[in-house]
Scaffold this motif. Structure first.
Motif, mmCIF file in Angstrom:
data_model
loop_
_atom_site.group_PDB
_atom_site.id
_atom_site.type_symbol
_atom_site.label_atom_id
_atom_site.label_comp_id
_atom_site.label_asym_id
_atom_site.label_seq_id
_atom_site.Cartn_x
_atom_site.Cartn_y
_atom_site.Cartn_z
ATOM 1 N N THR A 3 0.839 -1.198 0.000
ATOM 2 C CA THR A 3 0.000 0.000 0.000
ATOM 3 C C THR A 3 0.873 1.247 0.000
ATOM 4 O O THR A 3 2.088 1.177 0.190
ATOM 5 N N ALA A 4 0.255 2.395 -0.153
ATOM 6 C CA ALA A 4 0.973 3.668 -0.100
ATOM 7 C C ALA A 4 1.546 3.910 1.298
ATOM 8 O O ALA A 4 2.531 4.619 1.452
ATOM 9 N N ARG A 5 0.957 3.305 2.325
ATOM 10 C CA ARG A 5 1.429 3.467 3.711
ATOM 11 C C ARG A 5 2.441 2.392 4.099
ATOM 12 O O ARG A 5 2.889 2.358 5.228
ATOM 13 N N GLY A 6 2.754 1.497 3.176
ATOM 14 C CA GLY A 6 3.700 0.427 3.464
ATOM 15 C C GLY A 6 3.061 -0.935 3.283
ATOM 16 O O GLY A 6 1.885 -1.046 2.939
ATOM 17 N N PRO A 7 3.829 -1.981 3.525
ATOM 18 C CA PRO A 7 3.310 -3.336 3.298
ATOM 19 C C PRO A 7 2.359 -3.802 4.395
ATOM 20 O O PRO A 7 2.480 -3.417 5.559
ATOM 21 N N LEU A 8 1.405 -4.630 3.978
ATOM 22 C CA LEU A 8 0.513 -5.349 4.895
ATOM 23 C C LEU A 8 0.737 -6.825 4.642
ATOM 24 O O LEU A 8 0.832 -7.253 3.486
ATOM 25 N N TYR A 9 0.792 -7.597 5.707
ATOM 26 C CA TYR A 9 1.057 -9.024 5.585
ATOM 27 C C TYR A 9 -0.149 -9.833 6.049
ATOM 28 O O TYR A 9 -0.811 -9.454 7.022
ATOM 29 N N PRO A 10 -0.436 -10.944 5.370
ATOM 30 C CA PRO A 10 -1.578 -11.774 5.761
ATOM 31 C C PRO A 10 -1.569 -12.164 7.237
ATOM 32 O O PRO A 10 -2.611 -12.119 7.894
ATOM 33 N N ALA A 11 -0.416 -12.491 7.779
ATOM 34 C CA ALA A 11 -0.342 -12.947 9.173
ATOM 35 C C ALA A 11 -0.733 -11.862 10.172
ATOM 36 O O ALA A 11 -1.152 -12.170 11.282
ATOM 37 N N ALA A 34 1.370 -2.160 -7.461
ATOM 38 C CA ALA A 34 2.218 -2.308 -6.274
ATOM 39 C C ALA A 34 2.714 -0.945 -5.817
ATOM 40 O O ALA A 34 3.056 -0.094 -6.630
ATOM 41 N N GLY A 35 2.716 -0.750 -4.531
ATOM 42 C CA GLY A 35 3.099 0.539 -3.966
ATOM 43 C C GLY A 35 1.912 1.435 -3.709
ATOM 44 O O GLY A 35 1.986 2.373 -2.928
#
Length: 98
Positions: A3-11, A34-35
């Motif tokens: 995302t624009a605010r940084g990565p999000l992870y499924p866990a 992406a991004g």
């Protein structure tokens, strides 16, 4: 999901929604480049027959949105897709194609 605010992870995201009593499992997915991806949640309900009732999908989406708003890292999640079943690896019952 980037995302624009940084990565999000499924866990860090999926367990928050998986605890809902009407949710069997969820998958975090990204929409867009992406991004700048928009985080979305694909939901597999405990009872897929409930998907036939449009009002039930809306109600469940509202409840999941309330969960999202309780956490800073999920507050941007506004889109929920409902599927009768998520694709899983038959050997491990683990989600595939995250």
């Amino acid at each position: 999901v980037h995302t624009a605010r940084g990565p999000l992870y499924p866990a860090q995201v999926e367990p928050l929604f998986d605890i809902h009593p009407e949710v069997r499992r969820t998958a975090l997915v990204g929409s867009g480049p992406a991004g700048r991806q928009k985080p979305c949640i694909v939901v597999e309900p405990v009872d897929p027959r409930r998907l036939e009732e449009e009002g039930e999908c809306r109600r469940l989406a509202r409840e999941l949105r309330e969960i999202a708003l309780r956490h800073v890292h999920t507050a941007a999640i506004k889109t929920f897709y409902f599927r009768a079943a998520l694709p899983v690896d038959v050997r491990h019952n683990a989600k595939i194609h995250r």
